[in-house]
Design an enzyme around this catalytic site. Structure first.
Site, short mmCIF file in Angstrom:
data_model
loop_
_atom_site.label_atom_id
_atom_site.label_comp_id
_atom_site.label_asym_id
_atom_site.label_seq_id
_atom_site.Cartn_x
_atom_site.Cartn_y
_atom_site.Cartn_z
N ASP A 32 0.84 -1.20 0.00
CA ASP A 32 0.00 0.00 0.00
C ASP A 32 0.88 1.25 0.00
O ASP A 32 1.58 1.51 0.98
CB ASP A 32 -0.88 -0.04 1.26
CG ASP A 32 -2.04 0.92 1.20
OD1 ASP A 32 -2.13 1.70 0.24
OD2 ASP A 32 -2.87 0.87 2.14
N ASP A 33 0.86 2.00 -1.08
CA ASP A 33 1.64 3.24 -1.20
C ASP A 33 3.15 3.00 -1.22
O ASP A 33 3.93 3.82 -0.72
CB ASP A 33 1.35 4.23 -0.05
CG ASP A 33 -0.08 4.77 -0.04
OD1 ASP A 33 -0.90 4.31 -0.86
OD2 ASP A 33 -0.37 5.65 0.79
N CYS A 62 -5.59 4.31 -3.71
CA CYS A 62 -5.84 2.96 -3.19
C CYS A 62 -7.14 2.33 -3.69
O CYS A 62 -7.13 1.29 -4.33
CB CYS A 62 -5.90 3.00 -1.68
SG CYS A 62 -4.65 4.01 -0.88
N ARG A 91 -7.80 -0.80 -6.42
CA ARG A 91 -8.41 -2.05 -5.96
C ARG A 91 -9.68 -2.36 -6.74
O ARG A 91 -10.02 -3.52 -6.98
CB ARG A 91 -8.72 -1.97 -4.46
CG ARG A 91 -7.46 -2.14 -3.65
CD ARG A 91 -7.50 -1.35 -2.33
NE ARG A 91 -6.15 -0.90 -2.02
CZ ARG A 91 -5.25 -1.64 -1.38
NH1 ARG A 91 -5.57 -2.82 -0.93
NH2 ARG A 91 -4.03 -1.18 -1.17
N LYS A 102 -6.40 -4.64 3.88
CA LYS A 102 -7.22 -3.47 3.51
C LYS A 102 -8.25 -3.84 2.45
O LYS A 102 -7.94 -4.46 1.44
CB LYS A 102 -6.28 -2.39 2.99
CG LYS A 102 -6.98 -1.17 2.43
CD LYS A 102 -6.05 0.02 2.55
CE LYS A 102 -6.10 0.92 1.36
NZ LYS A 102 -5.15 2.04 1.51
N HIS A 148 -11.40 -1.31 1.57
CA HIS A 148 -11.57 0.01 0.96
C HIS A 148 -12.44 0.00 -0.29
O HIS A 148 -12.26 0.81 -1.21
CB HIS A 148 -10.18 0.60 0.61
CG HIS A 148 -10.16 2.10 0.68
ND1 HIS A 148 -9.18 2.86 0.10
CD2 HIS A 148 -11.01 2.98 1.25
CE1 HIS A 148 -9.42 4.14 0.30
NE2 HIS A 148 -10.53 4.23 1.01
N HIS A 195 1.67 2.30 4.18
CA HIS A 195 0.77 3.47 4.22
C HIS A 195 0.90 4.21 5.55
O HIS A 195 1.12 3.60 6.58
CB HIS A 195 -0.68 2.97 4.03
CG HIS A 195 -1.67 4.03 3.66
ND1 HIS A 195 -1.99 5.09 4.49
CD2 HIS A 195 -2.42 4.20 2.55
CE1 HIS A 195 -2.90 5.85 3.90
NE2 HIS A 195 -3.17 5.34 2.71
N ASP A 222 -0.10 -0.67 -4.92
CA ASP A 222 -1.39 -0.18 -5.44
C ASP A 222 -1.32 1.24 -6.00
O ASP A 222 -2.21 1.66 -6.72
CB ASP A 222 -2.48 -0.27 -4.36
CG ASP A 222 -2.28 0.71 -3.21
OD1 ASP A 222 -1.14 1.17 -2.99
OD2 ASP A 222 -3.28 1.02 -2.53
N ASN A 223 -0.28 1.98 -5.65
CA ASN A 223 -0.06 3.32 -6.20
C ASN A 223 1.30 3.79 -5.72
O ASN A 223 1.94 3.11 -4.92
CB ASN A 223 -1.17 4.31 -5.79
CG ASN A 223 -1.45 4.32 -4.30
OD1 ASN A 223 -2.50 3.86 -3.86
ND2 ASN A 223 -0.52 4.83 -3.51
N LYS A 271 1.72 9.43 -5.30
CA LYS A 271 0.33 9.01 -5.11
C LYS A 271 -0.62 10.21 -5.31
O LYS A 271 -0.33 11.32 -4.86
CB LYS A 271 0.15 8.48 -3.70
CG LYS A 271 -1.28 8.17 -3.31
CD LYS A 271 -1.35 7.70 -1.86
CE LYS A 271 -2.79 7.37 -1.47
NZ LYS A 271 -2.89 6.85 -0.10
CA LIG Z 1 -2.44 2.92 -1.61
#
Ligand SMILES: [Ca+2]
Length: 558
Positions: free
Chosen positions: A36-37, A74, A78, A136, A138, A228, A334-335, A391
């Site tokens: 994540d990130d 994010c 997803r 996660k 989301h 993250h 994811d980013n 991001k």
């Molecule tokens: Ca993310």
């Protein structure tokens, strides 16, 4: 026993149109791991100094994609990742927390998966797979949009976009309530020794054991929340990096660029993106500020290091079950890295800066329970090296991230693929490898056709020039981009861009350093038309009010 169960599953799935194409019972397990990130050059295989031997090992055994694209945030990524369609088409055009007034309620921006898309988990579950996820989510809070409502028979999920990684459940955005669910039931209290990455890893290991005990292949989605914000990591993971970042972000970006050149991920003539002028140079910080920022990056590195060790635990579990070779393993971020300061999250929630005062961010406590810190734009810039921005932006630093695929079977080779691919390509890839058909009807519902393309020929080492002709579009917070082949146009407000279309040849200029729009007006117009067609096809609505990420940032804030 295994054969009997498989026959039962095959009979069940035949009724809903997701039968394996060849009837084979020897289908691969699927392990989908998402960071994540995490920035483009954080992992060792992608030029980073953070120790990631397990991620690097997957790259050495599998296929490493160097031009993998995602959405810049994010939830949107997803949305595409689980449905194989553009994130607007999936209902995830932006994080709902920051939707503009005219986007609220629009299907493309509803902030949870639309009813007329089918998820990878739903299709694989119908096809007899044991489906599970931990980490996660989301993708919505309503019953239909919890993991169990979207095809995951076992789950332990953080519904929010982020929260404390420790047991205290402290919210990142004031006023939001941190919510965890287990098999779609709210979890009130976490174990006192909870740490996100440890807990999600343990759950996935348990779920994989369950699938083995019932003799079904598994699809498990290990959706880490590391690295993250807020930055939290076990002490022993941070200790390894003490002092490592004392030379600052400008030095780190230069070090990574050199390593990327050694690895062949940045050409000799290619220029990495430089630090945005609104981000302070390292030597403009006071010694106290430098000490704090060094510590933040040590914690960030510790989070990634610990995540990699945890991935190693899952891989070891697969080996012990003798399932490693028969498991398709995907690792991705994811980013891009996040520049967003904790104080910005607080402002986003309408909270006062006093909210920040509850946290204990003394140097010695950073990373531990009670702290709440971020890497800020300085380290995010280094983390995205050699790419532009972070991001939230449709510049390459927001949307180009690592992707490693280790196919099932012993023939994986450690190859690199430089073809431009997209996160929506993973669903058709996995379905093909699992021998599950794509479908336009699912349980009586007409569902959106998959827009991604299977990567299987690329995984097998074939090149197909048609990939270069495919157009890929983005919109996020009113910022736009469109890529076809090596050419990309993007439109960002000042100070991030010019406010008008800029044009880059990414083959020569992956860092988006030299805007060649003025010299190529016809190409800009053609690609802009491509973006308009993309926007119309996917329900894009530009926000009528300024939203997060498009606001100017004042130098000195950081
Ligand atoms: Ca993310």
């Amino acid at each position: 026993m295994k054969a009997v169960l498989w026959l039962v599953a095959a009979a069940a799935l035949a009724a809903c149109g997701a039968a394996p194409e060849d009837g084979s019972a020897e289908r691969p397990n699927i392990l989908l791991i998402v960071a994540d990130d995490m920035g483009f050059s954080d992992a060792g295989a992608y030029g980073g100094e953070v120790a990631t031997p397990n991620i690097d090992g997957l790259a050495a055994e599998g296929v490493m994609f160097t031009e993998f694209h995602v959405a810049p945030n994010c939830g949107p990524t997803r949305g595409s990742l689980l449905t194989g369609v553009d994130y607007h088409r999936a209902g995830m055009g932006g994080n709902p927390e920051v939707a503009a007034d005219n986007q609220k309620g629009a299907p493309a921006y509803q902030g949870f998966l639309r009813d007329d898309v089918v998820t990878l988990a739903e299709l694989l579950h119908d096809a007899g797979y044991h489906t599970s996820m931990a980490g996660k989510w989301h993708l919505g809070h309503g019953a239909r949009n919890l993991p169990g409502g979207r095809g995951f028979e076992r789950s332990f999920a953080l519904l929010n976009g982020a929260a404390s990684h420790w047991a205290d459940q402290a919210a990142l955005i004031p006023g939001s309530k941190t919510r965890y669910t287990e098999d779609d039931q709210l979890v009130d209290e976490l174990p006192a020794d909870f740490y996100s990455t440890t807990h999600y890893t343990n759950r996935v290991i348990d779920y994989i054991s369950e699938s083995a005990s019932v003799g079904r292949p598994f699809f498990s989605y290990l959706s880490y929340t590391a690295p993250h914000n807020p930055l939290h990591a076990p002490d022993e993971a941070i200790e390894k990096y003490l002092g490592r970042y004392d030379d600052g972000w400008d030095a780190l970006a230069a070090e990574r660029a050199a390593r990327l050149r050694e690895l062949g991920l940045l050409g000799e003539s290619q220029i990495p993106q430089s630090r945005p002028q609104w981000v302070l140079a390292w030597d403009e910080l006071t010694p106290e500020q430098q000490a704090g920022r060094s510590r933040d990056m040590e914690v960030y590195a510790g989070m990634i290091d610990y995540m990699d060790q945890s991935i190693g635990r899952v891989l070891q579990h697969l080996r012990e079950l003798d399932e490693y070779d028969n498991t398709l393993i995907v690792f991705m971020s994811d980013n891009g890295p996040s520049k967003t300061a904790i104080l910005d999250y607080i402002a986003l929630g309408g909270g006062a800066a006093e909210y920040f005062e509850q946290f204990d961010n003394r140097l010695e406590n950073r990373g531990r329970p009670g702290s709440s810190t971020d890497i800020g734009p300085g380290w995010a810039y280094a983390s995205a090296t050699p790419l532009r921005l972070f991001k939230g932006y449709v510049a390459q630093g927001g949307i180009r991230v690592p992707l490693i695929v280790k196919p099932a079977g012993p023939e994986a080779q450690g190859r690199r693929v430089d073809t431009s691919v997209h996160v929506m390509d993973l669903v058709p890839t996995i379905l093909e490898l699992a021998s599950v058909r794509q479908t336009s009807q699912w349980h009586g519902i007409e569902v959106a056709p998959i827009q991604g393309r299977s990567l299987v020929t690329l995984l097998e080492g074939d090149s197909d020039p048609a990939w270069m002709e495919r157009g890929l579009g983005w919109e996020a917070y009113g910022m736009d981009a469109y890529r076809r082949g090596h050419w990309k146009v993007l439109r960002l407000p000042p100070p991030f861009g010019s406010g008008d279309w800029q044009l880059y040849n990414l083959a020569e200029d992956p860092g988006e350093v030299r805007d060649v729009a003025t010299e190529n007006p016809d190409l800009v117009a053609e690609l802009a038309r491509g973006w308009t067609a993309y926007a119309e096809a996917n329900g894009v609505i530009h926000p009528n009010t300024p939203v997060a990420y498009s606001r100017p940032v004042s130098k000195g804030k950081y």
